[in-house]
Design an enzyme around this catalytic site. Structure first.
Site, PDB file in Angstrom:
ATOM      1  N   TYR A 295      29.930  -0.815 -12.775  1.00 15.87           N
ATOM      2  CA  TYR A 295      29.718   0.023 -13.966  1.00 15.87           C
ATOM      3  C   TYR A 295      30.915   0.942 -14.133  1.00 15.87           C
ATOM      4  O   TYR A 295      31.355   1.581 -13.176  1.00 15.87           O
ATOM      5  CB  TYR A 295      28.434   0.833 -13.825  1.00 15.87           C
ATOM      6  CG  TYR A 295      28.268   1.896 -14.892  1.00 15.87           C
ATOM      7  CD1 TYR A 295      27.808   1.551 -16.161  1.00 15.87           C
ATOM      8  CD2 TYR A 295      28.594   3.222 -14.639  1.00 15.87           C
ATOM      9  CE1 TYR A 295      27.674   2.521 -17.148  1.00 15.87           C
ATOM     10  CE2 TYR A 295      28.461   4.192 -15.615  1.00 15.87           C
ATOM     11  CZ  TYR A 295      28.000   3.830 -16.872  1.00 15.87           C
ATOM     12  OH  TYR A 295      27.887   4.784 -17.858  1.00 15.87           O
ATOM     13  N   HIS A 296      31.434   1.035 -15.365  1.00 13.03           N
ATOM     14  CA  HIS A 296      32.639   1.816 -15.646  1.00 13.03           C
ATOM     15  C   HIS A 296      32.254   3.229 -16.068  1.00 13.03           C
ATOM     16  O   HIS A 296      31.721   3.451 -17.152  1.00 13.03           O
ATOM     17  CB  HIS A 296      33.428   1.137 -16.766  1.00 13.03           C
ATOM     18  CG  HIS A 296      34.866   1.566 -16.845  1.00 13.03           C
ATOM     19  ND1 HIS A 296      35.246   2.893 -16.927  1.00 13.03           N
ATOM     20  CD2 HIS A 296      36.021   0.853 -16.856  1.00 13.03           C
ATOM     21  CE1 HIS A 296      36.563   2.962 -16.979  1.00 13.03           C
ATOM     22  NE2 HIS A 296      37.061   1.744 -16.942  1.00 13.03           N
ATOM     23  N   GLY A 297      32.513   4.210 -15.209  1.00 11.55           N
ATOM     24  CA  GLY A 297      32.272   5.605 -15.552  1.00 11.55           C
ATOM     25  C   GLY A 297      33.299   6.113 -16.547  1.00 11.55           C
ATOM     26  O   GLY A 297      34.249   5.410 -16.911  1.00 11.55           O
TER      27      GLY A 297
END
Length: 346
Positions: A150-152
């Site tokens: 997941y890309h913060g």
């Protein structure tokens, strides 16, 4: 001999004189510049307070002077002490790895540079975020693997994970970066040393077939800027699934707890920024944070992709569910920064 000595003395004296002249000129330029800036600031202050607001600017300045030392004593000094303590702890973390760094620099210069930066990131992650990784054993000691995460808002958790894997598993991760990163001034050498690659199916497949570990965030910039509640914004992207099937590499799902509480984007104006991004691909947003919340990266069970009947859409859905399971198991729904800070003590 005496003539040589006198010539040397003449040259040394001339050099010292020139050096002193340069220093004096530099000091004069700096002093003049600072005085000019201070004069300009005071003139603007006098104009704003005296002419516009109608206050006695001299009296107000005296009140400000009364507050100066309390602010220095109760705010600046403690802040300087905190920075000193933090820098000391970071130095000791680096010093603990001194033998590894010495060996790396003797083996290869750029490997030594990677080791040094990895130790810096490892130390900063540990001190500022109490960073931890669960499931590190799921990263293979050899052979290919495709890390899907997941890309913060700012993927500092992946920087930390790359550093930890490099230090403790002696494996270099090949992250896939957005095209815009390759145009940021000064980033080219950093991306080259850490093997950041553009996201092409052919390039990623080649890396995996060579036995490397590749890291991809299918949501990319869109997910970083506009996913405020940890929603996966993959937009039906199947490239990573095609890469995994073509290379027969296992997929390892990854999720980091509290990454949005550490750094996030303001929701205000998000619709406008999203419209601009969809039309131009310009990654515009307002960031805030760098809060010292607890960060924990969870590395899930590898997903086998060697089956002959695996379809990209089916595989993508399976990986999406695996990351959502990690999110639902470990991420607090409220998204409270205060509770994420308290996680440091629980």
């Amino acid at each position: 001999m005496s003539q040589c000595c006198s010539a040397d003395e003449f040259i040394d004296g001339d050099t010292r004189s020139t050096f002193s002249l340069i220093l004096s000129r530099m000091f004069w330029v700096i002093t003049s510049s600072v005085c000019g800036i201070l004069d300009f600031i005071y003139a603007q202050y006098e104009w704003l307070v005296g002419d516009i607001l109608g206050f006695d600017h001299v009296l107000l300045l005296e009140y400000i002077n009364l507050l100066y030392w309390p602010v220095v004593i109760f705010l600046v000094f403690p802040l300087m002490l905190l920075i000193l303590l933090y820098a000391s702890a970071l130095f000791l973390t680096i010093y603990r790895w001194r033998s590894h760094l010495h060996e790396a620099y003797h083996k290869d210069f750029w490997d030594g540079a990677r080791q040094t930066l990895a130790v810096l990131w490892e130390g900063q992650a540990s001190l500022w975020h109490g960073y931890a990784v669960e499931g590190l054993e799921n990263i293979p000691d050899k052979g290919p693997a495709l890390l899907i995460y997941y890309h913060g808002a700012l993927p500092i958790d992946i920087y930390y994970l790359i550093s930890k894997i490099y230090l403790y598993k002696q494996r270099l991760i090949h992250p896939i970066g957005d095209k815009c990163l390759f145009y940021v001034p000064g980033f080219q050498r950093l991306m080259k040393v850490f093997q950041v690659q553009p996201g092409t199916v052919e390039g990623c497949t080649k890396l995996l077939k060579e036995g490397n570990i590749v890291a991809i965030a299918p949501g990319g910039i869109r997910e970083a800027l506009f996913s405020h509640n940890y929603d996966l914004l993959w937009n039906k992207r199947l490239g990573f699934a095609k890469v995994a099937i073509a290379s027969k590499a296992p997929i390892i799902p990854i999720f980091t707890k509290n990454t949005r509480q550490a750094i996030n984007t303001l929701p205000f104006g998000a619709d406008i920024f999203k419209y601009i991004y969809e039309k131009t691909k310009w990654p515009l947003s307002i960031f805030y944070g760098v809060f010292p919340v607890k960060l924990v990266t969870y590395i899930g069970t590898p997903i086998d992709t060697s089956g002959v009947d695996v379809h990209p859409q089916q595989l993508s859905h399976q990986v999406c569910e695996a990351i959502e399971d990690l999110r639902n198991s470990y991420q607090r729904p409220s998204g409270s920064i205060l509770l994420a800070l308290l996680d440091r003590f629980t």
